[in-house]
Design a protein around this motif. Structure first.
Motif, short mmCIF file in Angstrom:
data_model
loop_
_atom_site.label_atom_id
_atom_site.label_comp_id
_atom_site.label_asym_id
_atom_site.label_seq_id
_atom_site.Cartn_x
_atom_site.Cartn_y
_atom_site.Cartn_z
N GLU A 357 44.66 -37.41 -6.44
CA GLU A 357 44.36 -35.98 -6.59
C GLU A 357 43.39 -35.46 -5.52
O GLU A 357 43.53 -34.23 -5.03
CB GLU A 357 43.55 -35.69 -8.07
N GLN A 358 42.38 -36.23 -5.16
CA GLN A 358 41.43 -35.50 -4.20
C GLN A 358 41.94 -35.67 -2.83
O GLN A 358 41.66 -34.60 -2.12
CB GLN A 358 40.34 -36.58 -4.07
N GLY A 359 42.83 -36.47 -2.74
CA GLY A 359 43.68 -36.31 -1.39
C GLY A 359 44.51 -35.24 -1.19
O GLY A 359 44.70 -34.68 -0.12
N ILE A 360 45.30 -34.75 -2.27
CA ILE A 360 46.22 -33.63 -2.39
C ILE A 360 44.96 -32.48 -1.97
O ILE A 360 45.43 -31.67 -1.25
CB ILE A 360 46.81 -33.59 -3.59
N SER A 375 50.05 -20.98 -7.59
CA SER A 375 49.14 -21.68 -8.86
C SER A 375 49.34 -23.08 -8.70
O SER A 375 49.92 -23.65 -8.00
CB SER A 375 50.04 -21.09 -9.87
N GLU A 376 48.42 -23.93 -9.30
CA GLU A 376 48.42 -25.14 -9.38
C GLU A 376 49.74 -25.83 -9.62
O GLU A 376 50.25 -26.82 -9.10
CB GLU A 376 47.35 -25.61 -10.46
N GLU A 377 50.43 -25.13 -10.78
CA GLU A 377 51.95 -25.46 -11.19
C GLU A 377 52.66 -25.60 -9.99
O GLU A 377 53.57 -26.54 -9.64
CB GLU A 377 52.34 -24.66 -12.20
N ASP A 378 52.68 -24.39 -9.17
CA ASP A 378 53.61 -24.38 -8.03
C ASP A 378 53.27 -25.29 -6.92
O ASP A 378 54.28 -25.83 -6.20
CB ASP A 378 53.51 -22.83 -7.33
N ILE A 379 51.95 -25.57 -6.71
CA ILE A 379 51.46 -26.53 -5.86
C ILE A 379 52.08 -27.80 -6.21
O ILE A 379 52.45 -28.64 -5.16
CB ILE A 379 49.97 -26.40 -5.64
N ARG A 380 51.94 -28.10 -7.46
CA ARG A 380 52.20 -29.34 -8.05
C ARG A 380 53.86 -29.81 -7.55
O ARG A 380 54.39 -30.81 -7.31
CB ARG A 380 51.98 -29.77 -9.58
N LYS A 381 54.68 -28.51 -7.97
CA LYS A 381 56.11 -28.66 -7.73
C LYS A 381 56.32 -28.86 -6.07
O LYS A 381 57.43 -29.80 -5.87
CB LYS A 381 56.75 -27.35 -8.35
N ASP A 382 55.67 -28.30 -5.27
CA ASP A 382 55.92 -28.27 -3.97
C ASP A 382 55.38 -29.65 -3.51
O ASP A 382 56.23 -30.45 -2.69
CB ASP A 382 54.94 -27.44 -3.15
N PHE A 383 54.53 -30.31 -3.83
CA PHE A 383 53.97 -31.84 -3.47
C PHE A 383 55.00 -32.76 -4.00
O PHE A 383 55.06 -33.83 -3.74
CB PHE A 383 52.61 -32.09 -3.94
N ASP A 399 59.50 -38.11 12.41
CA ASP A 399 59.98 -36.97 11.73
C ASP A 399 60.91 -37.73 10.30
O ASP A 399 61.96 -38.40 10.69
CB ASP A 399 61.14 -36.05 12.65
N THR A 400 60.49 -37.19 9.48
CA THR A 400 61.45 -37.87 8.10
C THR A 400 61.23 -36.94 7.08
O THR A 400 60.62 -35.63 6.90
CB THR A 400 60.46 -38.99 7.69
N THR A 401 62.07 -37.12 6.04
CA THR A 401 61.92 -36.23 4.75
C THR A 401 61.31 -37.06 3.70
O THR A 401 61.94 -38.28 3.14
CB THR A 401 63.48 -35.74 4.42
N MET A 402 60.23 -36.64 3.14
CA MET A 402 59.56 -37.25 1.89
C MET A 402 58.73 -36.29 1.26
O MET A 402 58.82 -35.33 1.41
CB MET A 402 58.71 -38.50 2.51
N LYS A 403 58.65 -36.65 0.08
CA LYS A 403 57.59 -35.80 -0.82
C LYS A 403 56.19 -35.85 -0.23
O LYS A 403 55.63 -36.81 0.01
CB LYS A 403 57.65 -36.36 -2.31
N PRO A 404 55.46 -34.51 -0.36
CA PRO A 404 54.33 -34.36 0.31
C PRO A 404 53.31 -35.47 -0.34
O PRO A 404 52.24 -36.10 0.09
CB PRO A 404 53.84 -33.15 0.14
N ILE A 405 53.32 -35.64 -1.64
CA ILE A 405 52.70 -36.42 -2.31
C ILE A 405 52.67 -37.81 -1.96
O ILE A 405 51.70 -38.87 -1.86
CB ILE A 405 52.90 -36.42 -4.10
N ASP A 406 53.78 -38.48 -1.64
CA ASP A 406 54.17 -39.68 -0.93
C ASP A 406 53.24 -39.80 0.56
O ASP A 406 52.99 -40.87 0.76
CB ASP A 406 55.57 -39.96 -0.84
#
Length: 739
Positions: A357-360, A375-383, A399-406
């Motif tokens: 969470e801190q990293g995000i 919003s935090e919900e939108d950001i969570r969805k984006d990540f 260059d790759t495709t991955m979830k930002p949270i990953d």
């Protein structure tokens, strides 16, 4: 039938034509005069011509005069005529202005010839080098109509004539070459030589010079990086024109025209090049210095590092900087794989939700989305939505495709590293590696970052003991020790404990916690804290646990502190900025190191011997047995709790080096001490660095040992001698007691 013209008619018509011609010339002269006095817009003054405004890059200069990098809006650095290859001068004249040395700024003969060429559909430029210089110094506005375009052209003529009247031909062609755009953020011949061929303008050979001159017909069309074949053809055109102007022979042309471009391209960006972390820290330091010391231009305005062409002289050694970066890259690839392998079959992110969470929230992506009002919900969805990302790997950007949270998780498991090397005799920093990749990770870990130092702090406690009369040969039982009187009683833990009674020398060599705690109990934390502070480490609390390095410090401060051991007891704050000059060579700022005594020369010498013991027969011994480095080097490894930080400090009479390795977040670390200790995570980088240094005789880093004090010895560091003294003392005492 037309009537023949009489002599009077011919005379009358001739007079009328002459009146028209003279009137036209007079009107043209008046028109030019009006332009000259500024009726149609202000012309550059002579002062403007002498000091044209240009975005000139500031240069960061290494200790041997080589350029480490530049700060720029336009990557422009000026150079003198004598420092430009004749190949460039001759190629430019042959291609752009064959009558350059004959005309006075405007080549009317060439102008009228080219007007005729243009009338028959053969477009050619008529500007002389001087006119092109005028255009470069005082650029035209965009989207000019026909009248203003003609007006501007005449203004350039006037400026060109002024230039010719006030400057020599050598000065004009030098100014021209200093103002030309060569593409790829290279402005001026000096930057172009460095960017395209990694050389200086005086060393440009015939084909290199012709390539750069050829680009002036179109920096995009004839770009050697974008269109190499077209660039080569244009280069050969320049060479053929040099034949026509008798600058080279036909035989020379035939020999050169088949040669490849042979580019050594070095992109001119602030991220690329050597020492990017150092250059970033230095830039901030200079801004602070200018502000605090009120250093401004003569007109009172502040200096702009990106535009004002300052010369910034540093202590960095170009070769050592390269060696340090190479050693880091070489070993960190190996270590990163070790780290990933150590977690196979385990989940490194278990119970690490808070850290992720801190990293995000620290990420640029999160901050950007917040600024967009998400919003935090939108950001969570984006990540949690796969997207195209560019990530750093030791094999290059991917260059790759991955979830930002990953990507956040990926970077949490990426080891970071920092290193600094200094000459202890004068405090001059020789190499500075602030991180693993400046493009992706801007935070400097040499000076800006601090981490727990672990066992690299132990020599401070031992130094206080030596100062208080203890010998390195003094023996202590290696058993647990408790220290009271500073809040909660403190009893350190220990792993790898050697059984029995050990000398202080051996206890330091094998980094024994119990004996270090014993020494701390004898000398007290106040004295140790005071010494560490004198040695340049701020905020060291006076608690017993500092003996084992419970405090945080930067690589920069630790290197400075260890410098006192190598420099006969004198601490010198590490310096890396020597002086700053403006573009005219006026010194704006200078600095010299001020050494301060923090311990006696004898104590410092004894500490060097103890630190050498760490390498010859202790936790740093793999420097000898694995990496085959057998020079007189002292050192100390350090490993913090849970193997979060690995350190290695190394000293020689001429160099002191500090290296730290760990993850960005201390919660992520090696599982085993065998892999996570400083001897494995930091020491090998020093080995790679010092091997390269010793292999380069031009650096003059010798294998000489530390010099012993010339004053009478008061501390016994030879343990055989010490034992004899102890035995002798016991015998005398026995005799006195009657035994």
């Amino acid at each position: 039938m037309n009537k023949s013209l009489s002599k009077e008619d011919i005379k009358r018509y001739s007079l009328r034509i002459w009146k028209i011609v003279i009137g036209g010339i007079a009107l043209f002269a008046i028109f030019i005069s009006l332009i000259g006095v500024g009726v149609f817009g202000e012309l550059p003054s002579f002062r403007d011509i002498e000091h044209p405004k240009s975005n000139q890059a500031s240069e960061i200069i290494a200790d041997d005069g080589r350029t480490l990098g530049t700060y720029f809006v336009q990557n422009r650095s000026n150079v003198a005529y004598k420092d430009i290859s004749k190949n460039v001068i001759n190629g430019l004249i042959a291609t752009e202005d064959t009558r350059f040395k004959e005309h006075s700024g405007i080549d009317f003969k060439r102008t009228f010839s080219i007007i005729l060429y243009n009338l028959v559909g053969k477009k050619q430029g008529a500007s002389t080098i001087t006119q092109q210089l005028a255009k470069n110094l005082f650029p035209r506005e965009n989207n000019l109509n026909f009248f203003t375009l003609v007006l501007t052209k005449f203004k350039e003529w006037i400026v060109a004539v002024k230039l010719e009247r006030n400057y020599t031909k050598e000065e004009i062609i030098t100014m021209y070459l200093n103002t030309v755009d060569f593409g790829n953020q290279a402005y001026g011949i000096k930057s172009a030589a460095r960017v395209y061929f990694n050389t200086s303008p005086d060393k440009l050979n015939l084909t290199e010079a012709a390539t750069l001159v050829g680009m002036q017909k179109g920096i995009t069309m004839y770009s050697p990086t974008r269109h190499p074949e077209r660039s080569k053809a244009r280069r050969n055109t320049v060479l053929s024109m040099m034949v026509k102007s008798d600058f080279i022979t036909q035989q020379e042309f035939e020999k050169q025209k088949e040669k490849p471009l042979d580019l050594h391209f070095n992109a001119a960006t602030v991220n690329d090049g050597i020492a990017p972390y150092f250059r970033s820290v230095l830039k901030n330091d200079i801004k602070t210095i200018f502000q605090e010391q009120s250093i401004t231009k003569p007109d009172g305005t502040p200096y702009d590092l990106d535009r004002d062409g300052l010369k910034i002289y540093t202590t960095i050694n170009y070769e050592m900087q390269v060696y340090a970066e190479e050693a880091q890259k070489e070993y960190m690839k190996i270590l990163q794989q070790q780290f990933i392998n150590s977690w196979k079959g385990r989940n490194p992110f278990k119970d690490k939700t808070l850290q992720i969470e801190q990293g995000i929230k620290r990420s640029d992506r999160y901050k950007s989305l917040k600024l967009e009002g998400k919003s935090e919900e939108d950001i969570r969805k984006d990540f949690n939505t796969p997207t195209e990302l560019t990530i750093f790997t030791w094999k290059g950007n991917i260059d790759t495709t991955m979830k930002p949270i990953d990507s956040v998780r990926y970077y949490k498991m990426l080891l970071r590293n920092a290193m600094m090397t200094m000459d202890p005799t004068n405090g001059h920093v020789k190499a500075w590696v602030g991180g693993i990749n400046y493009e992706h990770f801007k935070y400097d870990q040499v000076k800006m970052g601090t981490r727990q130092v672990g066992s690299t702090a132990k020599p401070f406690t031992y130094a206080v003991a030596i100062e208080n009369g203890y010998s390195p040969c003094f023996t202590v039982p290696n058993v647990p020790v408790t220290i009271d009187g500073y809040g909660t009683p403190w009893t350190p833990k220990s792993s790898g404990t050697l059984q029995g009674t050990l000398t202080l020398q051996k206890a330091l060599a094998y980094s024994q916690n119990y004996i270090t705690a014993y020494v701390m109990k004898q000398v007290g934390p106040v004295a140790v804290s005071a010494l560490a502070t004198k040695m340049g480490i701020p905020n060291v609390p006076a608690y017993p646990s500092i003996a084992l390095g419970s405090f945080d410090a930067s690589v920069y401060n630790m290197v400075g502190a260890y410098g006192a051991f190598a420099n006969k007891g004198y601490y010198t704050q590490p310096i890396y900025l020597l002086r700053i000059e403006d573009k005219n060579g006026v010194v704006l700022y200078s600095k010299k190191a001020i050494p301060k005594p923090v311990m006696s020369e004898e104590v410092a010498y004894v500490m060097t011997r103890m630190l050498k013991g760490v390498i010859t027969n202790g936790t740093g011994s793999r420097l000898n047995y694995k990496y085959k480095i057998n020079a007189p080097i002292g050192g100390k490894t350090g490993t913090t709790q849970n193997n979060s930080d690995g350190w290695f400090m190394a000293i020689t009479p001429q160099l002191v080096t500090g290296i730290w390795t760990g993850c960005e977040d201390r919660a992520f670390h090696f599982i085993s001490t065998r892999e996570g200790e400083g001897a494995n995570t930091a020491l090998p980088i020093f080995a790679g660095f010092i091997k390269r240094v010793y292999a380069n005789p031009a650096l003059k880093i010798s294998h000489a040992d530390f010099e012993a004090p010339k004053t009478p010895k008061t501390i016994t560091f030879d343990c055989n001698e010490y034992q004899q003294q102890e035995d002798g003392t016991k015998t005398e005492l026995d005799e006195k007691l009657g035994f």
